[in-house]
Design a protein around this motif. Sequence first.
Motif, mmCIF file in Angstrom:
data_model
loop_
_atom_site.group_PDB
_atom_site.id
_atom_site.type_symbol
_atom_site.label_atom_id
_atom_site.label_comp_id
_atom_site.label_asym_id
_atom_site.label_seq_id
_atom_site.Cartn_x
_atom_site.Cartn_y
_atom_site.Cartn_z
ATOM 1 N N PHE A 127 0.831 -1.199 0.000
ATOM 2 C CA PHE A 127 0.000 0.000 0.000
ATOM 3 C C PHE A 127 0.869 1.255 0.000
ATOM 4 N N ARG A 128 0.636 2.110 -0.980
ATOM 5 C CA ARG A 128 1.340 3.398 -0.997
ATOM 6 C C ARG A 128 0.350 4.471 -1.419
ATOM 7 N N TYR A 129 0.337 5.560 -0.651
ATOM 8 C CA TYR A 129 -0.582 6.658 -0.950
ATOM 9 C C TYR A 129 0.010 7.473 -2.085
ATOM 10 N N GLU A 130 -0.133 6.969 -3.300
ATOM 11 C CA GLU A 130 0.469 7.623 -4.468
ATOM 12 C C GLU A 130 -0.627 8.264 -5.288
ATOM 13 N N ASN A 131 -0.214 9.136 -6.199
ATOM 14 C CA ASN A 131 -1.158 9.698 -7.137
ATOM 15 C C ASN A 131 -1.475 8.632 -8.181
ATOM 16 N N ARG A 136 0.191 2.748 -11.774
ATOM 17 C CA ARG A 136 0.545 3.140 -10.400
ATOM 18 C C ARG A 136 -0.708 3.104 -9.541
ATOM 19 N N TYR A 137 -0.690 2.310 -8.510
ATOM 20 C CA TYR A 137 -1.882 2.129 -7.688
ATOM 21 C C TYR A 137 -1.578 2.402 -6.219
ATOM 22 N N ARG A 138 -2.643 2.514 -5.438
ATOM 23 C CA ARG A 138 -2.448 2.676 -3.990
ATOM 24 C C ARG A 138 -2.400 1.312 -3.307
ATOM 25 N N GLN A 139 -3.086 0.352 -3.882
ATOM 26 C CA GLN A 139 -2.847 -1.035 -3.466
ATOM 27 C C GLN A 139 -2.350 -1.774 -4.701
ATOM 28 N N PHE A 140 -1.160 -2.314 -4.618
ATOM 29 C CA PHE A 140 -0.597 -3.054 -5.751
ATOM 30 C C PHE A 140 0.078 -4.307 -5.208
ATOM 31 N N TRP A 141 0.506 -5.169 -6.104
ATOM 32 C CA TRP A 141 1.050 -6.457 -5.681
ATOM 33 C C TRP A 141 2.505 -6.580 -6.087
ATOM 34 N N VAL A 272 19.493 5.528 -8.021
ATOM 35 C CA VAL A 272 19.734 5.466 -6.569
ATOM 36 C C VAL A 272 18.633 4.713 -5.837
ATOM 37 N N ARG A 273 17.454 4.583 -6.453
ATOM 38 C CA ARG A 273 16.273 3.931 -5.880
ATOM 39 C C ARG A 273 15.746 4.715 -4.692
ATOM 40 N N GLY A 274 14.448 4.577 -4.480
ATOM 41 C CA GLY A 274 13.795 5.470 -3.512
ATOM 42 C C GLY A 274 13.775 5.005 -2.063
ATOM 43 N N PRO A 297 9.423 1.593 -18.584
ATOM 44 C CA PRO A 297 8.881 1.345 -17.244
ATOM 45 C C PRO A 297 9.637 0.232 -16.514
ATOM 46 N N ALA A 298 9.851 0.442 -15.217
ATOM 47 C CA ALA A 298 10.574 -0.573 -14.429
ATOM 48 C C ALA A 298 9.616 -1.680 -14.020
ATOM 49 N N LEU A 299 9.998 -2.898 -14.338
ATOM 50 C CA LEU A 299 9.187 -4.054 -13.954
ATOM 51 C C LEU A 299 9.505 -4.478 -12.534
ATOM 52 N N LEU A 300 10.758 -4.265 -12.170
ATOM 53 C CA LEU A 300 11.188 -4.673 -10.829
ATOM 54 C C LEU A 300 12.406 -3.873 -10.420
ATOM 55 N N GLY A 301 12.663 -3.864 -9.127
ATOM 56 C CA GLY A 301 13.821 -3.128 -8.636
ATOM 57 C C GLY A 301 14.386 -3.806 -7.414
ATOM 58 N N GLY A 302 15.683 -3.612 -7.192
ATOM 59 C CA GLY A 302 16.272 -4.227 -6.016
ATOM 60 C C GLY A 302 17.687 -3.782 -5.779
ATOM 61 N N PHE A 322 15.138 -8.277 -4.485
ATOM 62 C CA PHE A 322 14.421 -7.457 -5.467
ATOM 63 C C PHE A 322 12.919 -7.692 -5.340
ATOM 64 N N ALA A 323 12.151 -6.735 -5.881
ATOM 65 C CA ALA A 323 10.690 -6.843 -5.834
ATOM 66 C C ALA A 323 10.125 -6.600 -7.222
ATOM 67 N N ILE A 324 9.229 -7.491 -7.634
ATOM 68 C CA ILE A 324 8.612 -7.392 -8.959
ATOM 69 C C ILE A 324 7.256 -6.714 -8.833
ATOM 70 N N GLY A 325 6.982 -5.737 -9.675
ATOM 71 C CA GLY A 325 5.660 -5.095 -9.714
ATOM 72 C C GLY A 325 4.728 -5.965 -10.549
ATOM 73 N N VAL A 326 3.787 -6.610 -9.876
ATOM 74 C CA VAL A 326 2.930 -7.586 -10.570
ATOM 75 C C VAL A 326 2.066 -6.917 -11.648
ATOM 76 N N GLU A 327 1.426 -5.782 -11.297
ATOM 77 C CA GLU A 327 0.563 -5.105 -12.276
ATOM 78 C C GLU A 327 1.352 -4.678 -13.511
ATOM 79 N N ARG A 328 2.570 -4.165 -13.292
ATOM 80 C CA ARG A 328 3.416 -3.749 -14.427
ATOM 81 C C ARG A 328 3.693 -4.927 -15.345
ATOM 82 N N MET A 329 4.017 -6.047 -14.731
ATOM 83 C CA MET A 329 4.345 -7.241 -15.518
ATOM 84 C C MET A 329 3.130 -7.635 -16.358
HETATM 85 P P1 AMP Z 1 9.959 -0.538 -5.347
HETATM 86 O O1 AMP Z 1 9.348 -1.361 -4.243
HETATM 87 O O2 AMP Z 1 9.597 0.908 -5.256
HETATM 88 O O3 AMP Z 1 11.410 -0.813 -5.521
HETATM 89 O O4 AMP Z 1 9.256 -1.011 -6.706
HETATM 90 C C1 AMP Z 1 9.471 -2.250 -7.312
HETATM 91 C C2 AMP Z 1 8.467 -2.396 -8.452
HETATM 92 O O5 AMP Z 1 7.148 -2.376 -7.937
HETATM 93 C C3 AMP Z 1 8.493 -1.240 -9.455
HETATM 94 O O6 AMP Z 1 9.442 -1.459 -10.446
HETATM 95 C C4 AMP Z 1 7.102 -1.270 -10.004
HETATM 96 O O7 AMP Z 1 7.018 -2.235 -11.042
HETATM 97 C C5 AMP Z 1 6.263 -1.739 -8.835
HETATM 98 N N1 AMP Z 1 5.570 -0.617 -8.154
HETATM 99 C C6 AMP Z 1 6.093 0.262 -7.269
HETATM 100 N N2 AMP Z 1 5.146 1.136 -6.848
HETATM 101 C C7 AMP Z 1 3.997 0.785 -7.481
HETATM 102 C C8 AMP Z 1 2.646 1.288 -7.470
HETATM 103 N N3 AMP Z 1 2.281 2.324 -6.715
HETATM 104 N N4 AMP Z 1 1.725 0.679 -8.269
HETATM 105 C C9 AMP Z 1 2.057 -0.374 -9.029
HETATM 106 N N5 AMP Z 1 3.299 -0.903 -9.081
HETATM 107 C C10 AMP Z 1 4.263 -0.337 -8.316
#
Ligand code: AMP
Length: 439
Positions: A127-131, A136-141, A272-274, A297-302, A322-329
């Motif tokens: 869960f991230r309170y994002e725009n 980009r979602y507020r609940q993502f996997w 630098v990653r956030g 677009p980044a699919l995953l980061g770590g 590393f963490a994969i963004g499921v919705e992005r994939m």
């Molecule tokens: P992070 O946890 O910020 O390193 O992000 C890893 C991956 O999660 C990113 O590359 C995106 O694919 C995905 N991700 C991060 N934030 C979001 C979000 N708000 N909505 C959907 N996917 C996200």
Amino acid sequence: MSRPPKKKIRKKKLFKEPLQSPKGTHDIFYPEILHFTRLERICSELAEFFGYKRIEVPVIENKALFEHGVGIGTDIVDKETYTFQTKGGDWLSLRPEFTSGIVRSYIQNSMDNWPEPVKLWSWGPLFRYENPQAGRYRQFWQADFEFFGPLDPIVDAELILLATKIVKIFGIKQSFVEINSIGCPECRANYRKVLKQYYHTKTRKLCSDCKVRFKKNILRLLDCKNETCQEIKKGAPEILNYLCKDCSSHFQKVIEYLDLLGIAYILNPQLVRGLDYYNRTVFELKAGLAEDAAKAPALLGGGRFDYLMKLLSGPDVPACGFAIGVERMIELAANKEENEDVDVYLAQIGDSARHKLIVLLEEFRKAKIKIGFDLARDSLKAQLKSADRLDAPFALILGQEEVLHDKIIIRDMKSSLQETINLADVVEEVKKRLAKLKS
Ligand code: AMP
């Protein structure tokens, strides 16, 4: 089949308009859910192959965990974490990422007593309170992989290999790795000084967020997506030139391993990653061509987080993940058409046939034969239409006559040829026909 009539009950509507899901959240259902479960299966299979054990950590954690783990001054903690006070007075946060919770669990459950290395993976909502915007979602996997063990560059390379394998098997045709090293706290202290000098005369031109970042967390300036800030960033000194000997040699070896493994990568000295906990290797895997890296677009980061465990009062254990963004994939999967074909369709006419069929379903399940059926439907025509839609090569038809004589009809859907066989032999007969079809 006669169904009981639906009772008519008059009720006032509760809402003028039906309720919608909260902003930034989304339902995942057919056909998207097929990709969702397929990705989870791929992650699970590769996790097993690479020796990662599944872990489930709570969706809620103490607020302090993320403040110290991800770090105050990061966008995730300062702006995006959902934090609330419980009725008992505790401050809790909905997890915005996996790593901190998994490290907390490692410490709490003394996993340092397990044989080294400890390799863990997880899958779930964050869960991230994002725009909210596209992708980009507020609940993502996310699917998350963490390695706790020796500080060896081969570990970084192995994780990147695992990440590229998941992306490839899932069906993303073009992807590349962006990689950088952000060194250890010592290298970063030196780098921060030169970065401060560089930005010192340019602060007026920075966006409001970067003005704050300049004072609070200067490395975050390199993360900004604002156009003017990006322009200024181009002339900034590069951290790779400020790495100490150990960090530099570690990075060099990671790169060498990637070359050896044939993994395509580009060096991005501004990556630098956030999150605050990273050190040394940081990477992202992006979809598309390396030429369009800035827009990809980044699919995953770590990356590495060798100091996080100790920071959270645990043992001194290096780590990388590393963490994969499921919705992005899912959005970027080349093969959007998920295959839901079945091996055989089971059609029935009448109540006694339906009862027999329920037993038969179980036999097919045990034999791992993928079946299609619809017990609530009694028109044979409609059932055969479903068999066609599901691309079933065969349909089994069970009517009252067949039930009476312990028989079943097997229909070749292509030729429409039908044959009556013994009910007791049906699973074997289907197996035989499927094997013939595949040979
Ligand atoms: P992070 O946890 O910020 O390193 O992000 C890893 C991956 O999660 C990113 O590359 C995106 O694919 C995905 N991700 C991060 N934030 C979001 C979000 N708000 N909505 C959907 N996917 C996200």
